[in-house]
Design a protein around this motif. Structure first.
Motif: not given
Length: 71
Positions: A10, A31, A35-37, A39, A55, A57, A70
Motif C-alpha cells: 500500500e 492513483r 492506489w490500485s483501486t 472507490r 483500495r 475509499n 483505506k
C-alpha cells in the motif's frame, strides 16, 4: 472488531489529505500515489466491511470528497 491488516504494497499516504478536494482531482492524485483501486461512494452508503489492500475509499457529495479511508 478485527485488526486492519497492514500491507507493505500500500502507498504510504494519508487518506485524510483528500478531504475537501474535487472528486476527479482526488481520484487522479490517489492513483498517481499508487492506489490500485479508488472507490467513490455517497455519504452513508451501505458497504461490506471486507478490507482490500490497495483500495482507497472516498465518501463524496456535490463533487467534493468529504472523507477517505483505506480498504
Amino acid at each position: 472488531m478485527a485488526e486492519i491488516p497492514i500491507d507493505s504494497a500500500e502507498p504510504d499516504d494519508d487518506p485524510e489529505s483528500y478531504a475537501g478536494m474535487p472528486v476527479r482531482a482526488a481520484e487522479e492524485l490517489a492513483r498517481s500515489r499508487g492506489w490500485s483501486t479508488v472507490r467513490v461512494l455517497p455519504p452513508d452508503a451501505v458497504i461490506t466491511m471486507e478490507y482490500l489492500a490497495g483500495r482507497l475509499n472516498f465518501a463524496a457529495e456535490d463533487d467534493t470528497v468529504l472523507r477517505s479511508w483505506k480498504g
